[in-house]
Structure formats: structure tokens, C-alpha cells
Write a protein that holds these residues in place. Structure first.
Motif, PDB file in Angstrom:
ATOM      1  N   SER A  71       0.715  -1.217   0.248  1.00  0.00           N
ATOM      2  CA  SER A  71      -0.018   0.117  -0.042  1.00  0.00           C
ATOM      3  C   SER A  71       0.869   1.253   0.161  1.00  0.00           C
ATOM      4  CB  SER A  71      -0.986   0.098   1.172  1.00  0.00           C
ATOM      5  OG  SER A  71      -1.643   1.332   1.313  1.00  0.00           O
ATOM      6  N   GLY A  89       3.468   1.008  -4.086  1.00  0.00           N
ATOM      7  CA  GLY A  89       2.614  -0.116  -3.985  1.00  0.00           C
ATOM      8  C   GLY A  89       3.182  -1.126  -4.989  1.00  0.00           C
ATOM      9  N   ASN A 134      -3.779   4.594   3.708  1.00  0.00           N
ATOM     10  CA  ASN A 134      -3.262   3.185   3.460  1.00  0.00           C
ATOM     11  C   ASN A 134      -4.217   2.333   4.010  1.00  0.00           C
ATOM     12  OD1 ASN A 134       0.069   4.120   4.434  1.00  0.00           O
ATOM     13  ND2 ASN A 134      -0.832   3.700   2.665  1.00  0.00           N
ATOM     14  N   THR A 158      -6.806  -0.157   1.855  1.00  0.00           N
ATOM     15  CA  THR A 158      -6.521  -1.406   2.113  1.00  0.00           C
ATOM     16  C   THR A 158      -7.756  -2.113   2.566  1.00  0.00           C
ATOM     17  OG1 THR A 158      -4.165  -1.051   2.682  1.00  0.00           O
ATOM     18  CG2 THR A 158      -4.915  -3.059   3.247  1.00  0.00           C
TER      19      THR A 158
END
Length: 258
Positions: free
Chosen positions: A128, A133, A162, A166
């Protein structure tokens, strides 16, 4: 995948402020000269009021600035950030999540994540971070991690993003327990932020690369500033993911290539 427009946003105001502060603080002449001016100007200008107060304030700031550069100061600040991080006791998880921190940090994080995957701690590695990434996933593929065990998002600009981005990708897939990989100074804020969006988090610290003393000092300042900001915004206490402002998602898997 995430809405592609999320990857093409202007840099947030918070990041611009942090970057400006870092540039200023890591250029000693830009700090020392104004403070010396503050210290001596009251004694040069006739009838300047509160001379001792202004000079004393400038002297305090100057001493604080140089004290922050000492290795002992940095070590104490780091100790405060890692003191409350629980140890990794070797539990298995649904995924390993690596947070980006720039090019200097990538190789160590890739190595740590690969070792965790090879130890069968989790079947998936998820990277992330804007600018990190895709690069992290590419490095993992080059050292032999199969592409089907890898995923990433490269749109998030902050630790909060993040966590949100995620969660938006992994939680719909039933992934709730993660092993979180980041450096020790960043771990406390990351741990609390990922818990905030509903993850069960196993923290696993990756080493900090060799950095200049001023860069280490800035890392500490960043983290304490971030903890205060996130705490005031209520972003460190666990909440229901439904309460969070979620990014728009298209599908469930991000584009790893391109």
C-alpha cells in the motif's frame, strides 16, 4: 480495483505542509539565521519592548533545534514510539500488508514480507502506498513470490488512506487479520489507524535503513505530529468500518501492472 481518479489527485495540504516543514528544518541556515535574528534584533533596535522575552524565546528555540539533532534525543523519542507496540508472537493471518515509505525503505520491507510469506504466516502480500505499491509488488515477483499471492494499491498518500484503501480492497474478501509491516517509528500510528478501520493487526517491524541524523530527527517529528493530528481527529480509536469515509471501489482486485 479502486476508482482510478483516486490515483490522480493533487497532493493533500497536510503533505504539502509536512514537506515544507521538512525542507525548512533540514536546512540549518534557514533555521539558525532567523533565530539569531530573533535573539539579537531586540538589542539592536532602540526602544524595542520585551527584549529579554524575545531573546530568551529565540535562544530556547535554537537550543531545542540543535538538541533535536542529537542521537540521544532521537533514541529517546523513538523509545517513546515503540514502547506500547505489542510483540509479534508468530500467529498466522489472512494477509501481510506492507506500507510504503519511499525507495530507501523498500528493499528491507520486501525482504521482511517475503520471509513472512515463506514461513507461511499468510497466503497473500498486499502493498500500500502512492509511489510504492507497484514497485514493492514488482520486487517481490522478481525474488520469486508468485503473482497470485500479490496485490497492491498505489493511490494512498497518507497512513489514514493506507488503512482505508487497504480495508476497502481486503475486507470485502473476508480478510480481517493482517500482519502489518512498517518501520518502528511509524508502527504505533499505523497499528492504531488500521485497528481504527476494523483490522485485527499483528505488528511486525522492518528495519530502518541508514539515514542521516537530521532525517532520523524528522521521522520522529513527523510521527509525533501525526499522532497528535490523528488523535485530535478521533482516527486512532477502533470504529466500525461503516462509519469511515470509504473510497469508491470498482471490483475487488487492484491492477498490479501498468
Amino acid at each position: 480495483m479502486l476508482d482510478p481518479s483516486l490515483c490522480h489527485r493533487p497532493i493533500s495540504q497536510w503533505l504539502e505542509i509536512k514537506s515544507a516543514i521538512a525542507t525548512w528544518l533540514m536546512t540549518p541556515i534557514l533555521v539558525v539565521l532567523p533565530l539569531l535574528f530573533l535573539i539579537f534584533l531586540p538589542w539592536i533596535v532602540p526602544r524595542f519592548r520585551w527584549k529579554r522575552l524575545w531573546s530568551g524565546f529565540g535562544t530556547l528555540l535554537l537550543v531545542t533545534y540543535f538538541s533535536a539533532q542529537f542521537p540521544l534525543t532521537t533514541a529517546v523519542a523513538n523509545k517513546g514510539l515503540v514502547a506500547f507496540i505489542p510483540p509479534d508472537r508468530g500467529q498466522t493471518a489472512d494477509a501481510i500488508v506492507i506500507l510504503g515509505r519511499g525507495e530507501a525503505f523498500r528493499n528491507s520491507r520486501v525482504k521482511v514480507a517475503a520471509n513472512l510469506w515463506e514461513s507461511q504466516r499468510a497466503p497473500l502480500i498486499f502493498a500500500s502506498g502512492s509511489g510504492d505499491g507497484t514497485e514493492i509488488v514488482n520486487k517481490l515477483e522478481r525474488i520469486g513470490i508468485p503473482s497470485e499471492a500479490l496485490n497492491e494499491e498505489h493511490c494512498s498518500q497518507t497512513t489514514k488512506e493506507n488503512a482505508l484503501f487497504t480495508a476497502s480492497v481486503l475486507q470485502p474478501q473476508g480478510i480481517n487479520r493482517i500482519i502489518l509491516v512498517t518501520d518502528p517509528p511509524h508502527m504505533l500510528r499505523s497499528l492504531l489507524t488500521f485497528r481504527n478501520v476494523g483490522f485485527e493487526v499483528i505488528p511486525h517491524k522492518s528495519p530502518v535503513p541508514h539515514l542521516t541524523q537530521s532525517r532520523k530527527a524528522m521521522m520522529m517529528i513527523y510521527e509525533y505530529m501525526g499522532l497528535v493530528k490523528y488523535g485530535l481527529n478521533g482516527e486512532l480509536a477502533p470504529q466500525n468500518m461503516a462509519q469511515q469515509q470509504q473510497p469508491q471501489i470498482v471490483g475487488q482486485r487492484l491492477e498490479v501492472k501498468g
